[in-house]
Design a protein around this motif. Structure first.
Motif, short mmCIF file in Angstrom:
data_model
loop_
_atom_site.label_atom_id
_atom_site.label_comp_id
_atom_site.label_asym_id
_atom_site.label_seq_id
_atom_site.Cartn_x
_atom_site.Cartn_y
_atom_site.Cartn_z
N GLU A 175 5.82 -1.06 2.31
CA GLU A 175 4.67 -0.24 2.72
C GLU A 175 4.79 0.27 4.15
O GLU A 175 4.12 1.22 4.53
CB GLU A 175 3.36 -1.02 2.55
N SER B 195 0.75 4.80 -5.25
CA SER B 195 -0.34 4.08 -5.91
C SER B 195 -1.60 4.94 -5.97
O SER B 195 -2.43 4.77 -6.86
CB SER B 195 -0.62 2.73 -5.23
N VAL C 286 -2.33 5.08 3.51
CA VAL C 286 -3.29 4.54 2.53
C VAL C 286 -4.51 3.96 3.26
O VAL C 286 -5.65 4.19 2.85
CB VAL C 286 -2.61 3.49 1.62
N LEU C 287 -4.28 3.25 4.35
CA LEU C 287 -5.42 2.70 5.11
C LEU C 287 -6.31 3.83 5.64
O LEU C 287 -7.54 3.76 5.59
CB LEU C 287 -4.93 1.82 6.27
N ARG D 283 1.71 2.59 4.46
CA ARG D 283 0.58 1.72 4.80
C ARG D 283 -0.46 2.47 5.65
O ARG D 283 -1.65 2.44 5.37
CB ARG D 283 1.12 0.51 5.55
N TYR E 231 -8.38 5.20 2.74
CA TYR E 231 -9.53 4.33 2.46
C TYR E 231 -10.64 4.57 3.48
O TYR E 231 -11.79 4.80 3.15
CB TYR E 231 -9.14 2.86 2.64
N LEU F 277 0.87 -1.18 0.00
CA LEU F 277 0.00 0.00 0.00
C LEU F 277 0.90 1.23 0.00
O LEU F 277 1.50 1.57 1.02
CB LEU F 277 -0.89 -0.01 1.25
#
Ligand code: ADP
Length: 544
Positions: free
Chosen positions: A176, A13, A203-204, A200, A207, A9
């Motif tokens: 990540e 990206s 990105v989490l 990581r 989301y 992640l």
């Protein structure tokens, strides 16, 4: 083992996805140079790749820190993706901090480059001699805006660097868990400490924060983050907006009511986010000029408790949905957001509003609990208040450079906030631990008292602090700024509390002031107020 692709992640990206799938989405910026700038996500990604090549040319290695002193604007966004995407660490710096504190954190972070907006040229010139780790200072503008006096050595021009850099660049496949960005807490007590986010965690968080129960960021939205990109990554909006394909509007340095209003209307903003003081400014401007919003429908308010009076005006007068959110630098920052559930639909308005005033439910990924002084978990009854502890994949495990040592308690991060949680899982902040007023062994929630005071039509701002009392240890006292030309006496304001709180919560006195001290993130600094009124004696309280 599952048979799914194992892809890290990564922040790159997000921009790669956005450029490929929502490449035409617009990014509009009000530049500090004075004009408007517009381009697409596709162009943003191409320039972020140039940024990555600039870093390479400047010899920035993986994991090295690159500082920014910048407003919300497209160049700052390019650095968000270019720096982290290339594997370096984006260190956003709050320009409202004291210059000495800025120099302290630049040194502590070991920043190798410092990118800054034109506005901050005098500030950067002043701190440059104190920042030996910085190899070059990059003015985020074009050649025409570069100072001609040559007074600053190591000064580079952002647009020149980008023009000279190649656009070709392959985003590296990083771990990540590698560090991606760094933000220091405002340090109301002691030196600021750094929260070091990973790819990581970012990105989490992006989301989770985009989900309907959280910020509800969708492609149809036009999003204007008033929350600054220099503090906790503007609540992650530079990431969640891009991954959802929404249009992004960046307001630059003009955050007064009129400038914001004009931008909201000109760009068709549907959704925004900011601290309460920003909304007070915007709402007052719109009310004074009898203006309405044509597209603005939803806003997130957090960073400090949203005064109920402000929430009511936004909802009832302007028809804007308010999402009350709570979080902190150490949490990337989102922890909870507040919204109604299906079963609240038939509640009378007052009942619904009582729910919406809370800080709300944990976002999936975050767990929370309240504990007493000994660490025992307390019941979720909406009444018992205790220290709020959290855990989750976007919450720090340690501060940068292990500052402060081991900060977790049995794997939970102590937030420093005091809260209740009700049987439905709604959390409500009652205080900062260090602002809690303890009277006769009982805690008094200062936020509640402030909210009541601010519902009085003559009150512009209110802060409640504890002052020493010979019998009760501490008693609450209200410090109040009156609205211009409004009149209210101490007695009238105290009577306003009748029937609204338990007797022992009643403030013992009201002190009127011209203004309240605020810190670098626009919050009222109660420690300074306590200091200011240290020698104050309550009327009628005989001192030991
Ligand atoms: P600092 O002010 O230390 O830099 P942050 O900007 O990270 O820290 O602010 C975090 C703190 O702000 C929280 O711990 C909490 O006390 C307060 N806060 C944030 N959102 C809210 C809210 N919606 N209601 C009440 N307090 C809030």
């Amino acid at each position: 083992m599952g048979r799914m692709m194992d892809q890290p992640l990564l922040i790159s990206s997000i921009i790669r996805f956005a450029a490929r799938h929502y490449g035409g989405s617009e990014i509009v910026s009000r530049r500090v140079e004075g004009d408007m700038h517009r381009y697409t996500v596709r162009e943003c990604e191409a320039r972020a790749r140039r940024v990555a090549n600039v870093l390479r040319a400047q010899g920035i290695a993986l994991g090295e820190r690159v500082g920014t002193l910048a407003w919300n604007g497209y160049r700052h966004l390019e650095l968000y993706y270019g720096v982290s995407g290339a594997g370096a660490v984006l260190h956003t710096i709050n320009p409202r901090l004291h210059p000495e504190q800025i120099a302290y954190i630049v040194n502590h972070a070991d920043d190798q480059l410092l990118f800054f907006d034109l506005t901050f040229l005098p500030l950067v010139a002043a701190i440059a001699p104190l920042c030996p780790t910085v190899k070059a200072f990059v003015l985020m503008s074009d050649r025409a805006h570069m100072p001609s006096d040559g007074s600053m050595p190591n000064l580079l021009c952002y647009e020149d660097l980008l023009a000279a850099a190649a656009e070709d660049y392959e985003w590296p496949e990083l771990d990540e868990r590698a560090a991606a960005s760094l933000c220091y807490t405002s340090g109301t007590t002691g030196n600021p400490k750094g929260a070091l986010y990973s790819h990581r965690s970012t990105v989490l968080h992006a989301y989770a924060s985009a989900m309907p129960n959280a910020l509800n960021v969708a492609g149809r939205d036009v999003v204007l983050p008033v929350v600054p990109m220099f503090h906790v990554n503007a609540w992650g909006l530079p990431y969640s907006v891009l991954l959802s394909g929404a249009k992004l509007v960046l307001p630059g340095a003009a955050l007064d009511g009129k400038s914001l209003y004009d931008l909201f209307e000109a760009e068709g903003v549907t959704f925004s986010a900011g601290v309460p003081t920003v909304w007070l400014g915007l709402v007052n401007y719109a009310l004074q000029n009898r203006l309405t919003f044509s597209t603005f429908r939803r806003t997130v308010i957090g960073g400090a408790a949203c005064p109920p009076a402000l929430m009511d005006t936004l909802i009832d007068h302007f028809g804007i949905e308010v999402i009350h959110a709570w979080g902190m630098t150490e949490m990337s920052p989102l922890g909870t957001t507040c919204g109604l559930l299906a079963r609240h639909r038939d509640l009378p308005v007052a009942g619904q509003r009582a729910v919406l005033r809370k800080q709300g439910h944990a976002i999936f990924g975050v767990d929370m609990k309240i504990v007493d002084d000994a660490g025992n978990e307390l019941p979720w009854d909406g009444l018992t208040f205790g220290h709020l502890l959290v855990k989750g994949p976007w919450i720090i495990s340690r501060y940068f450079r292990d500052e402060g040592g081991d900060v977790l308690q049995d794997g939970w991060f102590p937030t420093g906030d005091v809260a209740t949680i009700d049987a439905d899982g709604y959390m409500q902040i009652t205080d900062r631990s260090k602002d809690v007023i303890k009277s006769g062994g009982e805690w008094i929630g200062s936020i509640d008292l402030e909210n009541i005071a601010m519902a009085h039509p003559a009150v512009l701002q209110a802060a409640c602090i504890g002052v020493r009392h010979p019998k009760w240890d501490e008693r609450p006292v209200l410090v109040v700024v009156r609205r211009p030309e409004a009149e209210v006496t101490r007695e009238e304001l105290l009577r306003f509390f009748d029937g609204k709180v338990a007797k022992f919560w009643m403030p013992d006195d009201v002190l009127f002031v011209e203004s309240l001290p605020t810190g670098a993130t626009g919050k009222i600094q109660k420690n300074r107020l306590r200091e200011q009124f240290r020698d104050y004696r309550l009327p009628g309280a005989c001192q030991k």
